[in-house]
Design an enzyme around this catalytic site. Structure first.
Site, PDB file in Angstrom:
ATOM      1  N   CYS A 165       0.866  -1.174   0.000  1.00 45.33           N
ATOM      2  CA  CYS A 165       0.000   0.000   0.000  1.00 45.33           C
ATOM      3  C   CYS A 165       0.903   1.225   0.000  1.00 45.33           C
ATOM      4  O   CYS A 165       2.108   1.110   0.234  1.00 45.33           O
ATOM      5  CB  CYS A 165      -0.914  -0.008   1.223  1.00 45.33           C
ATOM      6  SG  CYS A 165      -2.270   1.194   1.119  1.00 45.33           S
ATOM      7  N   CYS A 182      -0.196   4.205   1.759  1.00 46.02           N
ATOM      8  CA  CYS A 182      -0.641   5.173   2.766  1.00 46.02           C
ATOM      9  C   CYS A 182       0.444   5.509   3.788  1.00 46.02           C
ATOM     10  O   CYS A 182       0.507   6.648   4.268  1.00 46.02           O
ATOM     11  CB  CYS A 182      -1.905   4.684   3.460  1.00 46.02           C
ATOM     12  SG  CYS A 182      -1.708   3.170   4.418  1.00 46.02           S
ATOM     13  N   CYS A 227      -4.073   5.938   0.164  1.00 48.75           N
ATOM     14  CA  CYS A 227      -3.519   4.648  -0.266  1.00 48.75           C
ATOM     15  C   CYS A 227      -3.047   4.662  -1.717  1.00 48.75           C
ATOM     16  O   CYS A 227      -2.380   3.723  -2.155  1.00 48.75           O
ATOM     17  CB  CYS A 227      -4.551   3.551  -0.077  1.00 48.75           C
ATOM     18  SG  CYS A 227      -5.033   3.334   1.650  1.00 48.75           S
ATOM     19  N   LYS A 255     -12.385  -4.990   2.846  1.00 52.30           N
ATOM     20  CA  LYS A 255     -11.811  -4.080   3.843  1.00 52.30           C
ATOM     21  C   LYS A 255     -12.737  -2.876   3.984  1.00 52.30           C
ATOM     22  O   LYS A 255     -12.906  -2.089   3.062  1.00 52.30           O
ATOM     23  CB  LYS A 255     -10.409  -3.637   3.412  1.00 52.30           C
ATOM     24  CG  LYS A 255      -9.743  -2.678   4.383  1.00 52.30           C
ATOM     25  CD  LYS A 255      -8.349  -2.307   3.880  1.00 52.30           C
ATOM     26  CE  LYS A 255      -7.663  -1.309   4.785  1.00 52.30           C
ATOM     27  NZ  LYS A 255      -6.320  -0.938   4.275  1.00 52.30           N
ATOM     28  N   ARG A 314      -3.213   3.730  12.523  1.00 52.50           N
ATOM     29  CA  ARG A 314      -2.837   4.932  11.777  1.00 52.50           C
ATOM     30  C   ARG A 314      -1.900   5.817  12.589  1.00 52.50           C
ATOM     31  O   ARG A 314      -1.006   6.460  12.043  1.00 52.50           O
ATOM     32  CB  ARG A 314      -4.087   5.690  11.346  1.00 52.50           C
ATOM     33  CG  ARG A 314      -4.874   4.942  10.288  1.00 52.50           C
ATOM     34  CD  ARG A 314      -6.162   5.630   9.899  1.00 52.50           C
ATOM     35  NE  ARG A 314      -6.870   4.855   8.886  1.00 52.50           N
ATOM     36  CZ  ARG A 314      -8.072   5.146   8.422  1.00 52.50           C
ATOM     37  NH1 ARG A 314      -8.720   6.215   8.879  1.00 52.50           N
ATOM     38  NH2 ARG A 314      -8.651   4.378   7.507  1.00 52.50           N
ATOM     39  N   ARG A 357     -11.180   7.724   3.456  1.00 54.19           N
ATOM     40  CA  ARG A 357     -10.933   6.631   2.509  1.00 54.19           C
ATOM     41  C   ARG A 357     -12.228   5.937   2.079  1.00 54.19           C
ATOM     42  O   ARG A 357     -12.195   4.815   1.574  1.00 54.19           O
ATOM     43  CB  ARG A 357      -9.958   5.633   3.129  1.00 54.19           C
ATOM     44  CG  ARG A 357      -8.599   6.246   3.388  1.00 54.19           C
ATOM     45  CD  ARG A 357      -7.631   5.276   4.016  1.00 54.19           C
ATOM     46  NE  ARG A 357      -6.356   5.947   4.264  1.00 54.19           N
ATOM     47  CZ  ARG A 357      -5.476   5.597   5.190  1.00 54.19           C
ATOM     48  NH1 ARG A 357      -5.731   4.566   5.975  1.00 54.19           N
ATOM     49  NH2 ARG A 357      -4.351   6.265   5.349  1.00 54.19           N
ATOM     50  N   LYS A 372     -11.718  -7.492   6.916  1.00 52.88           N
ATOM     51  CA  LYS A 372     -11.153  -6.568   7.888  1.00 52.88           C
ATOM     52  C   LYS A 372     -12.128  -5.433   8.126  1.00 52.88           C
ATOM     53  O   LYS A 372     -12.615  -4.866   7.150  1.00 52.88           O
ATOM     54  CB  LYS A 372      -9.817  -6.034   7.344  1.00 52.88           C
ATOM     55  CG  LYS A 372      -9.107  -5.024   8.223  1.00 52.88           C
ATOM     56  CD  LYS A 372      -7.837  -4.528   7.556  1.00 52.88           C
ATOM     57  CE  LYS A 372      -7.108  -3.528   8.443  1.00 52.88           C
ATOM     58  NZ  LYS A 372      -5.903  -2.978   7.781  1.00 52.88           N
ATOM     59  N   SER A 411      -6.297  -2.978  15.014  1.00 49.84           N
ATOM     60  CA  SER A 411      -5.715  -2.254  16.143  1.00 49.84           C
ATOM     61  C   SER A 411      -6.760  -1.776  17.146  1.00 49.84           C
ATOM     62  O   SER A 411      -6.520  -1.792  18.357  1.00 49.84           O
ATOM     63  CB  SER A 411      -4.903  -1.068  15.626  1.00 49.84           C
ATOM     64  OG  SER A 411      -5.721  -0.178  14.879  1.00 49.84           O
ATOM     65  N   TYR A 463      -2.654  -8.852  16.744  1.00 47.61           N
ATOM     66  CA  TYR A 463      -1.584  -8.340  17.601  1.00 47.61           C
ATOM     67  C   TYR A 463      -1.468  -9.179  18.868  1.00 47.61           C
ATOM     68  O   TYR A 463      -0.463  -9.084  19.576  1.00 47.61           O
ATOM     69  CB  TYR A 463      -1.855  -6.879  17.946  1.00 47.61           C
ATOM     70  CG  TYR A 463      -1.967  -6.002  16.724  1.00 47.61           C
ATOM     71  CD1 TYR A 463      -0.824  -5.539  16.073  1.00 47.61           C
ATOM     72  CD2 TYR A 463      -3.206  -5.659  16.177  1.00 47.61           C
ATOM     73  CE1 TYR A 463      -0.907  -4.757  14.934  1.00 47.61           C
ATOM     74  CE2 TYR A 463      -3.308  -4.883  15.042  1.00 47.61           C
ATOM     75  CZ  TYR A 463      -2.161  -4.439  14.421  1.00 47.61           C
ATOM     76  OH  TYR A 463      -2.250  -3.689  13.278  1.00 47.61           O
TER      77      TYR A 463
END
Length: 326
Positions: free
Chosen positions: A118, A120, A128, A193, A203, A215, A246, A272, A311
């Site tokens: 990507c 971004c 992006c 997504k 971010r 976006r 996602k 996240s 994560y």
């Protein structure tokens, strides 16, 4: 006729044996943030417990993760400088390219490295794709995605994962990889997504927030489910080997529908914001972090995911080893 309604009440061994949802450590992918520079291992304030590495230190993080049983890792790059066309993404000596080379030098046969494709993180405007007349230029961005994927493959990437949500991305990457001698390098597509509010901590960690607008013109409206299935079908037809939904937690219904519709492996990205919510609630004493992590991950697999990007992957690897999940 008497109807038996008693729940299964027996030993822990029997409960484990009869579990419907099974999770393997091989189905987990652990994301890594890699920042341009040297000697860096810094905790990310927005993602408590997560680390930003530099290309020369990331092998230490990989080594620690390998000891938990994890084998698959997803790399996100953070360049030192950014420009309008995201040139750091496809620079042969870029942050991800150097990180790949360093990790492969030490763990060539142990670590499976997936790279985010990507712009971004690399553009000064945070979008992006490249900007033309105030809008994201879909077709003008595709060659840069292709160039990025090819540079990653040359540096040692085992798989590329385009997340930019430009139409035609998978076909562009597949053609570039095939033409560049990397026909065996798989493409994992962020096919579904959503333009989610749950990406905030990422971010901040990657410095990739849009500097103007949003976006929503290229990521999906979270009101829609049929659109997700349409995008998944398109990406599979273009050559995607794996497709991603996602974010994971708010999209369990999409995961379930995608599992029925897709004939390729299905990944879910527990993003996240999902991580931060659990960490914050646990720090406030409102929930048990370990059990919340295990329950959330199991729910994603129960919905139909084959692969989970998380994560919390090291925590989940430990839970699998203990037998608490899996």
């Amino acid at each position: 006729m008497e109807i038996r309604t008693r729940r299964l009440r027996s030993s822990e061994n029997l409960r484990r044996m009869t579990r419907e949802t099974r999770i393997s450590v091989d189905s987990l992918v652990y994301p890594f943030f890699i920042r341009e520079g040297k000697g860096m291992t810094e905790e990310i304030p927005a993602l408590a417990g997560q680390i930003r590495y530099s290309p020369d230190t990331v092998a230490r993080g990989i080594e620690a993760a390998l000891k938990t049983g994890l084998r698959s890792f997803l790399f996100f790059g953070i360049p030192e400088s950014k420009d309008a066309v995201g040139s750091g993404a496809y620079a042969e000596d870029g942050v991800i390219q150097n990180a790949l080379a360093n990790v492969k030098k030490e763990f060539a046969n142990d670590a499976y490295l997936i790279t985010d494709v990507c712009l971004c993180e690399y553009t000064d405007h945070g979008h992006c794709g490249i900007i033309k007349n105030g809008n994201v230029d879909n077709d003008g961005t595709l060659p840069l995605f292709a160039q990025t994927a090819l540079s990653h493959a040359r540096a040692g990437a085992d798989m590329v994962a385009p997340s930019g949500m430009m139409d035609g991305t998978v076909a562009a990457l597949r053609a570039a990889l095939d033409g560049g001698g990397f026909a065996d390098t798989p493409v994992t597509s962020y096919a579904a997504k959503y333009a989610s509010a749950f990406y905030g901590p990422f971010r901040e960690a990657a410095g990739s927030a849009p500097q103007f607008g949003d976006r929503k013109s290229y990521q999906m409206d979270w009101h829609n489910s049929r659109e997700a299935l349409k995008r998944i079908r398109i990406d599979i037809n273009e050559g995607a080997d794996i497709v991603i939904v996602k974010p994971a937690g708010p999209c369990l219904d999409i995961i379930s529908k995608a599992r029925e519709a897709a004939d390729v492996p299905l990944a879910a990205y527990s993003v996240s914001g999902e991580y931060a919510m659990i960490k914050t609630a646990a720090a406030a004493g409102l929930i048990d972090e370990y059990n919340a992590v295990c329950e959330s991950a199991t729910g994603i697999f129960r919905a139909g995911a084959d692969i989970l990007i998380s994560y919390f992957a090291p925590v989940l690897a430990g839970a699998i080893k203990k037998g608490d999940i899996g």
